[in-house]
Design a protein around this motif. Structure first.
Motif, PDB file in Angstrom:
ATOM      1  N   LEU A 100       0.850  -1.192   0.000  1.00 10.52           N
ATOM      2  CA  LEU A 100       0.000   0.000   0.000  1.00 10.52           C
ATOM      3  C   LEU A 100       0.886   1.242   0.000  1.00 10.52           C
ATOM      4  CD1 LEU A 100      -2.493  -1.211   2.781  1.00 10.52           C
ATOM      5  CD2 LEU A 100      -2.714  -1.489   0.291  1.00 10.52           C
ATOM      6  N   GLU A 101       0.864   1.985  -1.098  1.00 10.24           N
ATOM      7  CA  GLU A 101       1.706   3.178  -1.245  1.00 10.24           C
ATOM      8  C   GLU A 101       0.810   4.411  -1.368  1.00 10.24           C
ATOM      9  OE1 GLU A 101       3.951   6.133  -1.535  1.00 10.24           O
ATOM     10  OE2 GLU A 101       4.959   4.204  -1.177  1.00 10.24           O
ATOM     11  N   GLN A 102       1.027   5.397  -0.493  1.00 17.22           N
ATOM     12  CA  GLN A 102       0.119   6.549  -0.461  1.00 17.22           C
ATOM     13  C   GLN A 102       0.257   7.464  -1.672  1.00 17.22           C
ATOM     14  OE1 GLN A 102       0.795   9.667   2.448  1.00 17.22           O
ATOM     15  NE2 GLN A 102       2.879   8.929   2.849  1.00 17.22           N
ATOM     16  N   TYR A 103       1.448   7.500  -2.278  1.00 24.23           N
ATOM     17  CA  TYR A 103       1.637   8.405  -3.412  1.00 24.23           C
ATOM     18  C   TYR A 103       1.318   7.708  -4.725  1.00 24.23           C
ATOM     19  CZ  TYR A 103       3.994  11.399  -0.057  1.00 24.23           C
ATOM     20  OH  TYR A 103       4.278  12.189   1.030  1.00 24.23           O
ATOM     21  N   THR A 123      -2.867   4.938  -2.311  1.00 25.73           N
ATOM     22  CA  THR A 123      -3.671   4.340  -1.231  1.00 25.73           C
ATOM     23  C   THR A 123      -3.138   4.826   0.109  1.00 25.73           C
ATOM     24  OG1 THR A 123      -4.030   2.363  -2.584  1.00 25.73           O
ATOM     25  CG2 THR A 123      -4.483   2.181  -0.223  1.00 25.73           C
ATOM     26  N   THR A 124      -3.914   5.598   0.825  1.00 27.69           N
ATOM     27  CA  THR A 124      -3.470   6.189   2.087  1.00 27.69           C
ATOM     28  C   THR A 124      -4.005   5.403   3.277  1.00 27.69           C
ATOM     29  OG1 THR A 124      -3.409   8.391   1.092  1.00 27.69           O
ATOM     30  CG2 THR A 124      -3.437   8.278   3.496  1.00 27.69           C
ATOM     31  N   VAL A 125      -3.113   4.911   4.113  1.00 31.94           N
ATOM     32  CA  VAL A 125      -3.481   4.206   5.344  1.00 31.94           C
ATOM     33  C   VAL A 125      -3.603   5.236   6.459  1.00 31.94           C
ATOM     34  CG1 VAL A 125      -2.729   2.515   7.052  1.00 31.94           C
ATOM     35  CG2 VAL A 125      -2.339   2.076   4.616  1.00 31.94           C
ATOM     36  N   VAL A 126      -4.735   5.235   7.158  1.00 30.63           N
ATOM     37  CA  VAL A 126      -4.938   6.211   8.248  1.00 30.63           C
ATOM     38  C   VAL A 126      -4.803   5.567   9.626  1.00 30.63           C
ATOM     39  CG1 VAL A 126      -6.329   7.773   6.860  1.00 30.63           C
ATOM     40  CG2 VAL A 126      -7.457   5.919   8.123  1.00 30.63           C
ATOM     41  N   SER A 127      -4.918   4.235   9.691  1.00 26.27           N
ATOM     42  CA  SER A 127      -4.721   3.564  10.975  1.00 26.27           C
ATOM     43  C   SER A 127      -4.371   2.101  10.730  1.00 26.27           C
ATOM     44  CB  SER A 127      -5.973   3.652  11.863  1.00 26.27           C
ATOM     45  OG  SER A 127      -7.044   2.909  11.297  1.00 26.27           O
ATOM     46  N   ALA A 128      -3.720   1.508  11.721  1.00 26.63           N
ATOM     47  CA  ALA A 128      -3.321   0.103  11.626  1.00 26.63           C
ATOM     48  C   ALA A 128      -3.444  -0.535  12.998  1.00 26.63           C
ATOM     49  CB  ALA A 128      -1.887  -0.009  11.116  1.00 26.63           C
ATOM     50  N   SER A 129      -3.766  -1.816  13.006  1.00 29.39           N
ATOM     51  CA  SER A 129      -3.914  -2.538  14.268  1.00 29.39           C
ATOM     52  C   SER A 129      -3.494  -3.993  14.083  1.00 29.39           C
ATOM     53  CB  SER A 129      -5.362  -2.479  14.755  1.00 29.39           C
ATOM     54  OG  SER A 129      -5.536  -3.324  15.881  1.00 29.39           O
ATOM     55  N   GLY A 130      -2.795  -4.504  15.094  1.00 27.43           N
ATOM     56  CA  GLY A 130      -2.429  -5.914  15.085  1.00 27.43           C
ATOM     57  C   GLY A 130      -3.585  -6.791  15.494  1.00 27.43           C
ATOM     58  N   HIS A 131      -4.657  -6.184  16.002  1.00 28.08           N
ATOM     59  CA  HIS A 131      -5.861  -6.943  16.354  1.00 28.08           C
ATOM     60  C   HIS A 131      -6.696  -7.062  15.090  1.00 28.08           C
ATOM     61  CE1 HIS A 131      -9.102  -8.594  18.683  1.00 28.08           C
ATOM     62  NE2 HIS A 131      -9.934  -7.638  18.297  1.00 28.08           N
ATOM     63  N   GLY A 132      -6.677  -8.221  14.533  1.00 31.93           N
ATOM     64  CA  GLY A 132      -7.350  -8.413  13.233  1.00 31.93           C
ATOM     65  C   GLY A 132      -6.588  -9.361  12.355  1.00 31.93           C
ATOM     66  N   PRO A 133      -5.338  -8.983  11.982  1.00 33.31           N
ATOM     67  CA  PRO A 133      -4.773  -7.627  11.891  1.00 33.31           C
ATOM     68  C   PRO A 133      -5.435  -6.858  10.737  1.00 33.31           C
ATOM     69  CG  PRO A 133      -3.057  -9.315  11.909  1.00 33.31           C
ATOM     70  CD  PRO A 133      -4.347 -10.007  11.607  1.00 33.31           C
ATOM     71  N   ARG A 134      -5.414  -5.521  10.828  1.00 37.88           N
ATOM     72  CA  ARG A 134      -6.162  -4.746   9.844  1.00 37.88           C
ATOM     73  C   ARG A 134      -5.557  -3.356   9.663  1.00 37.88           C
ATOM     74  NH1 ARG A 134     -11.749  -5.014  11.781  1.00 37.88           N
ATOM     75  NH2 ARG A 134     -11.013  -6.879  12.872  1.00 37.88           N
ATOM     76  N   VAL A 135      -5.810  -2.772   8.515  1.00 40.86           N
ATOM     77  CA  VAL A 135      -5.503  -1.361   8.282  1.00 40.86           C
ATOM     78  C   VAL A 135      -6.762  -0.705   7.745  1.00 40.86           C
ATOM     79  CG1 VAL A 135      -3.061  -1.792   7.783  1.00 40.86           C
ATOM     80  CG2 VAL A 135      -4.685  -1.654   5.892  1.00 40.86           C
ATOM     81  N   THR A 136      -6.928   0.555   8.061  1.00 39.81           N
ATOM     82  CA  THR A 136      -8.058   1.328   7.557  1.00 39.81           C
ATOM     83  C   THR A 136      -7.523   2.390   6.607  1.00 39.81           C
ATOM     84  OG1 THR A 136      -9.272   0.979   9.620  1.00 39.81           O
ATOM     85  CG2 THR A 136     -10.031   2.757   8.173  1.00 39.81           C
TER      86      THR A 136
END
Length: 466
Positions: free
Chosen positions: A37-40, A137-150
């Motif tokens: 996932l690359e934001q630019y 694609t811009t990631v605004v949050s990440a969590s190891g519970h899941g694991p998941r990114v938003t």
């Protein structure tokens, strides 16, 4: 070729720079599924890939092993020397040429190329290996519970492991540590990264000789709280120029500008007292990128509490901007990380491998960060007795027809460099697996066997009672 993992899992890699793309290549080599996932956007990235990059032997040998030697040689030059001069006057101090036997010992070569060329090679290799790269694609949050990114769109992506390869002040790093450690660290210098068209340098009689350096030497200027470095790049007809200066200019914006857009006059004003050729080069240079040079303390945790999220590259161990080993540490991280996950048989191993990755890499990276900080101090040593001794020793070596790194403080710096360059990242991961990983697996199997035997015994006893 690395062995394929018995169990293949899904990795989400946040960040599509050198660290993220190297991680994607390495993980695909051992069979895992990878989405980067690359934001630019691709067009934005091309604008941000400023200047040249040096690949020392400890990283070029990894990239060669991954099958990228031919592609790299097409866009790079092989350098085997460095030339030292004085920033303020241009006085020639001496030269060091790499001995062939030392380079053979390291197993790699010094390659100089444009940053954009390196990223394109890694991008093409990641795609060819089967990784998916999602630009813009811009990631605004990440969590190891899941694991998941938003994502900024509100979309949530799930994976088995989240890898934060998104540089200093990383989103994943902040999710693990709860704060932005690099952002809070003070900065000491400014680093400018730019290029000069080869045609313009050849047109100037004073600058043309730089393009004809024996052994394609990198030129390093040692100055009073300032330093500069220049080297010829590969396929692109350009000369790379790096500049480290104190943030002395009033009203200078306090933020990084990797995307460019700076007024070239700003960099000229930051030069201070410098030799005429450097001033000429700056006047011919392209719009520079600028970043703050920070000495970030080691980060304690690279792995989240759930054992499903990890940081690599600059997100885990930020180096001073412009460091020789900046890109190298990112590729080494990827090589070690994937080598560990080539042994994956069970998801219970994921947390163990993530923590093993930190255990394997943190001392190495801390040592490299320290060495790079020392190298920068060596280049920018303030005027005084220590600086005079440094220059006197190198002048004496040159007068004797010897390498400038033949004794004294300079020799100590050189010994540290040799140790760094001979490191083999994948060998370190293999050693860990043989010494510790297999031991743990055998112990786990013995425990399972004992539990099975006990269950059989209990079942037998129950039948007898019945």
């Amino acid at each position: 070729m690395s062995g394929k993992a018995e169990l293949t899992i899904n990795f989400l890699v946040v960040g599509g720079g050198i660290a993220g793309l190297s991680c994607a290549i390495a993980l695909r080599r051992v069979g895992h599924r990878v989405v980067v996932l690359e934001q630019y956007s691709d067009s934005d990235i091309s604008k941000m890939s400023h200047g040249g990059i040096r690949l020392p032997p400890n990283v070029s040998k990894v990239l060669f092993h991954w099958g990228l030697e031919r592609a790299l040689r097409q866009v790079s030059i092989n350098s085997s020397a460095m030339q030292i001069e004085i920033y303020e006057t241009g006085e020639f101090i001496g030269t060091h040429r790499w001995k062939e036997e030392i380079l053979r010992e390291t197993g790699g070569e010094f390659l100089f190329l444009h940053h954009a060329s390196l990223r394109q090679i890694l991008y093409d290799a990641a795609i060819a290996a089967g990784a998916e790269v999602r630009a813009g694609t811009t990631v605004v949050s990440a969590s190891g519970h899941g694991p998941r990114v938003t994502l900024s769109t509100g979309e949530t992506l799930l994976a088995d492991v989240i890898v934060g390869a998104d540089g200093r002040s990383s989103i994943v790093q902040q999710a693990i540590l709860g704060k932005d450690v690099p952002h809070e660290a003070p900065y000491h210098f400014l680093f400018y990264n730019t290029t000069i068209p080869g045609a313009l340098m050849r047109a100037d009689p004073q600058l043309a000789p730089f393009l004809k350096q024996p052994d394609d030497a990198v030129i390093i200027w040692l100055g009073n709280n300032r330093s500069a470095m220049a080297f010829r790049m590969g396929a692109k007809d350009e000369f790379a120029l790096h500049l480290w200066v104190p943030p002395t200019q009033k009203g200078l914006s306090d933020h990084d500008c990797w995307e460019g857009g700076l007024d070239l006059k700003e960099m000229r004003r930051q030069l201070g007292e410098c030799e005429p050729r450097l001033l000429k080069m700056i006047k011919l240079a392209a719009t520079p990128a600028r970043v703050r040079v920070k000495m970030v303390p080691p980060l304690q945790d690279w792995v989240d509490e759930h054992g499903r999220m990890v940081i690599i590259g600059e997100a885990a161990h930020p180096l001073p901007a412009g460091s020789l080993q900046g890109g190298a540490m990112a590729v080494e991280d990827a090589a070690v990380f994937a080598r560990l996950f080539s042994h994956l048989r069970d998801k219970d191993q994921i947390s163990t491998f993530l923590h093993a990755f930190q255990d394997l890499r943190e001392d190495r990276c801390a040592s490299v960060v320290h060495t790079e900080q020392c190298n920068l101090y060596f280049q920018m040593m303030p005027a005084g007795p220590q600086q005079e001794q440094r220059d006197r020793e190198m002048r004496a070596k040159t007068a004797q027809g010897e390498s400038i790194f033949g004794g004294g403080e300079a020799s100590e710096q050189w010994d540290q460099l040799k140790e760094l360059l001979a490191y083999d990242a994948e060998d370190q991961a293999d050693d860990w697996w043989v010494k510790w990983g297999l031991l743990r697996e055998r112990a786990k199997q013995r425990s399972l066997d004992m539990e099975a035997e006990m269950n059989i015994t209990r079942l037998s006893c129950l039948r007898m009672r019945a």
